[in-house]
Every structure is written in C-alpha cells, then in structure tokens.
Design a protein around this motif. Structure first.
Motif, short mmCIF file in Angstrom:
data_model
loop_
_atom_site.label_atom_id
_atom_site.label_comp_id
_atom_site.label_asym_id
_atom_site.label_seq_id
_atom_site.Cartn_x
_atom_site.Cartn_y
_atom_site.Cartn_z
N TRP A 144 -4.96 -17.38 52.18
CA TRP A 144 -4.57 -18.31 53.25
C TRP A 144 -5.14 -17.80 54.56
O TRP A 144 -4.85 -16.68 54.98
CB TRP A 144 -3.05 -18.42 53.33
N LYS A 145 -5.99 -18.60 55.18
CA LYS A 145 -6.60 -18.23 56.46
C LYS A 145 -5.92 -19.01 57.58
O LYS A 145 -5.71 -20.22 57.46
CB LYS A 145 -8.09 -18.56 56.46
N HIS A 146 -5.60 -18.30 58.66
CA HIS A 146 -5.00 -19.01 59.79
C HIS A 146 -5.27 -18.26 61.10
O HIS A 146 -5.43 -17.03 61.12
CB HIS A 146 -3.49 -19.19 59.59
N PHE A 147 -5.31 -19.01 62.17
CA PHE A 147 -5.48 -18.44 63.50
C PHE A 147 -4.27 -17.58 63.86
O PHE A 147 -3.13 -17.92 63.55
CB PHE A 147 -5.66 -19.57 64.51
N ASP A 148 -4.54 -16.44 64.50
CA ASP A 148 -3.45 -15.55 64.91
C ASP A 148 -3.73 -15.05 66.33
O ASP A 148 -4.83 -14.60 66.63
CB ASP A 148 -3.34 -14.37 63.95
N LYS A 149 -2.72 -15.16 67.17
CA LYS A 149 -2.84 -14.67 68.54
C LYS A 149 -1.63 -13.79 68.84
O LYS A 149 -0.51 -14.28 68.98
CB LYS A 149 -2.89 -15.85 69.52
N LYS A 207 2.04 -24.16 64.87
CA LYS A 207 3.13 -24.72 64.07
C LYS A 207 2.63 -25.26 62.73
O LYS A 207 3.28 -25.10 61.70
CB LYS A 207 3.83 -25.82 64.86
N ARG A 208 1.45 -25.91 62.74
CA ARG A 208 0.97 -26.50 61.49
C ARG A 208 0.57 -25.40 60.49
O ARG A 208 0.83 -25.53 59.30
CB ARG A 208 -0.18 -27.48 61.73
N CYS A 209 -0.05 -24.33 60.99
CA CYS A 209 -0.40 -23.21 60.10
C CYS A 209 0.85 -22.53 59.57
O CYS A 209 0.92 -22.17 58.39
CB CYS A 209 -1.28 -22.20 60.83
N SER A 210 1.83 -22.36 60.44
CA SER A 210 3.07 -21.72 60.03
C SER A 210 3.76 -22.50 58.92
O SER A 210 4.23 -21.93 57.93
CB SER A 210 4.01 -21.59 61.24
N LYS A 253 -5.87 -13.26 58.90
CA LYS A 253 -5.61 -13.70 60.27
C LYS A 253 -6.94 -13.80 61.04
O LYS A 253 -7.73 -12.86 61.03
CB LYS A 253 -4.65 -12.74 60.96
N LEU A 254 -7.14 -14.93 61.69
CA LEU A 254 -8.43 -15.22 62.33
C LEU A 254 -8.34 -15.18 63.85
O LEU A 254 -7.34 -15.61 64.43
CB LEU A 254 -8.92 -16.61 61.90
N PRO A 255 -9.41 -14.73 64.50
CA PRO A 255 -9.49 -14.83 65.97
C PRO A 255 -9.87 -16.26 66.35
O PRO A 255 -10.28 -17.06 65.50
CB PRO A 255 -10.60 -13.84 66.31
N MET A 289 -11.79 -20.40 64.65
CA MET A 289 -10.77 -21.44 64.59
C MET A 289 -11.09 -22.52 63.54
O MET A 289 -10.19 -23.11 62.94
CB MET A 289 -10.61 -22.10 65.96
N ALA A 290 -12.37 -22.78 63.31
CA ALA A 290 -12.76 -23.83 62.36
C ALA A 290 -12.29 -23.53 60.94
O ALA A 290 -12.16 -24.44 60.12
CB ALA A 290 -14.27 -24.01 62.38
N GLU A 291 -12.03 -22.25 60.64
CA GLU A 291 -11.57 -21.87 59.30
C GLU A 291 -10.05 -21.86 59.18
O GLU A 291 -9.51 -21.67 58.09
CB GLU A 291 -12.08 -20.47 58.94
N SER A 292 -9.37 -22.05 60.30
CA SER A 292 -7.92 -21.91 60.30
C SER A 292 -7.25 -22.98 59.43
O SER A 292 -7.70 -24.12 59.35
CB SER A 292 -7.39 -22.01 61.73
#
Length: 236
Positions: free
Chosen positions: A8-13, A19-22, A52-54, A58-61
């Motif tokens: 599972w790939k998602h943006f992380d800051k 919310k949608r990734c969560s 976790k992606l920078p 973002m396109a892969e999130s």
C-alpha cells in the motif's frame, strides 16, 4: 503454502496522511485480517508492506499492489483518474491545491478504495495463481518406479487416483521389472518403490496415505516414514 505480497503506497507528511488514503488503509487492513482468518487452515501467507511517499511522488499515492500488480489491473472494467483532494492540499500547504488518484468502475468514482474492490482484486489474484499452478502441474512428469511387486503396483494405483482427484491430466508412468530396478540403482535410493516428480525422488518407500502422496506431488518431497515394499526392500 500460498504466498501473497500486498503493498500500500500513500503520501506521508510528518506521520500524517490524507483522509482518503487513511480510509483506504483501514479498508485494506480489514480485508487482510478477514482473509487471514478465513485462510488460516489453507496455508495462505500474506506479506504486507506500507510504503510512505514524499509529495514528489504524489501521483503514486493511494495505490494498492498485489504481487506487484496494481489493484485496478486485477479487476475488469476498472480504471483510475484524479480529482481535487482537500486533505492533501492542507497537508502540503500549497495554494494551488492537490489532485489525488481515484479508482473508477463504471459510473462509480472511489476516492477511498472500498473493501469490496480490495477483496475482489485479491481473490482474482489468488484465482490466477491457482490457474498457473494447475498449468504447472499439467507439465509435471510423474513416475512410480519399483520391481513390479504388489506393493509397487499399489503405490502406482494410489498415485493414479491422487492425480485424478487433483484434477491433473497427467499420465502416471509405471516403470517396473529390470528397468525399474536399474532406475532405482541409478537414483541411489535406499528403499523402494519410488515416487518420482520431474526426475527427482518425491517419496521413497511405500505410503498408502493418498493425501500425503498428493502433498509429495505438489512439493516434491515428503517427510513420512518410509515403508519398504513387499519384496523386502530388495528391489535394488
């Protein structure tokens, strides 16, 4: 044992995600837990990886990959798109805002990937693996080698039945007499009869348990106690 890798790939800051990734993550974990419970007795091993992606990726999130295959590629008539994401826009603090991936099926546009699509993709992948395994089994070369004594013939009969119950179309070759004895010597076996799969000893000695014979065919080995054949183990 069946093995399945899920990423599972998602943006992380700073430890936070949108919310949608969560919600996708919660849905994915719920499906994995349920499948582990359902397959507990069927030997399914699921390897889960969270990436976790920078913001530069973002396109892969919000991607889910099953054995390296994107979820949308495992479900018919499913595509991807993008739309504006308030949550990610707040996280990256960009006045221009941010667009995030969606999964589209027919008229439905999913910002969070729902549990039914996650499960469908996983089950489709398991079905593909099963089909591949059947095709591999069809290519198996299965032999029973012995002197020709009643016990050797019995193993041959049980192996034929095992192959039929496994829905394999393979013919089981029976090598006996002088040819069988010579083959046993060449293989360096200490007892007989032998169950051979793709040229290798899968089982040495007689075993009447059809389930263990099936397992020996699938795995190529068996740890069952060897029982010498009715000729006293002197075939070789």
């Amino acid at each position: 044992m069946k093995k399945l890798s899920i990423e599972w790939k998602h943006f992380d800051k700073d430890g936070a995600t949108c919310k949608r990734c969560s919600q996708t993550g919660d849905n994915l974990n719920a499906v994995i837990k349920k499948l582990k419970d359902e397959y507990a007795l069927k030997e399914l091993e699921i390897e889960f990886q969270e990436t976790k992606l920078p913001d530069s990726r973002m396109a892969e999130s919000n991607q889910i990959l099953i054995d390296g295959i994107l979820l949308e590629n495992l479900i018919p008539n499913t595509t991807t798109g993008v739309n504006y994401c308030d949550s990610c826009s707040d996280l990256i603090d960009d006045p221009k805002g941010c667009n995030c991936r969606t999964v589209n099926q027919g008229k439905n546009v999913y910002e969070e990937i729902p549990t039914n699509l996650v499960k469908q993709a996983i089950m489709n992948r398991l079905s593909n693996i099963a089909d591949n395994n059947v095709n591999e089994r069809k290519k198996m070369n299965i032999q029973v080698i012995g002197s020709g004594c009643p016990t050797c013939k019995k193993l041959y009969e049980i192996t034929q039945k095992a192959v039929a119950e496994m829905n394999m179309v393979n013919n089981v070759e029976y090598i006996s007499g002088e040819s069988g004895i010579q083959k046993i010597i060449e293989l360096g076996a200490m007892s007989s009869p032998l169950l051979i799969v793709n040229g290798k000893i899968a089982m040495e000695g007689f075993n009447p348990d059809i389930e263990e014979i099936k397992q020996a065919i699938i795995s190529g080995t068996t740890k069952t106690e060897k029982v010498k054949c009715s000729c006293g183990g002197n075939c070789q």
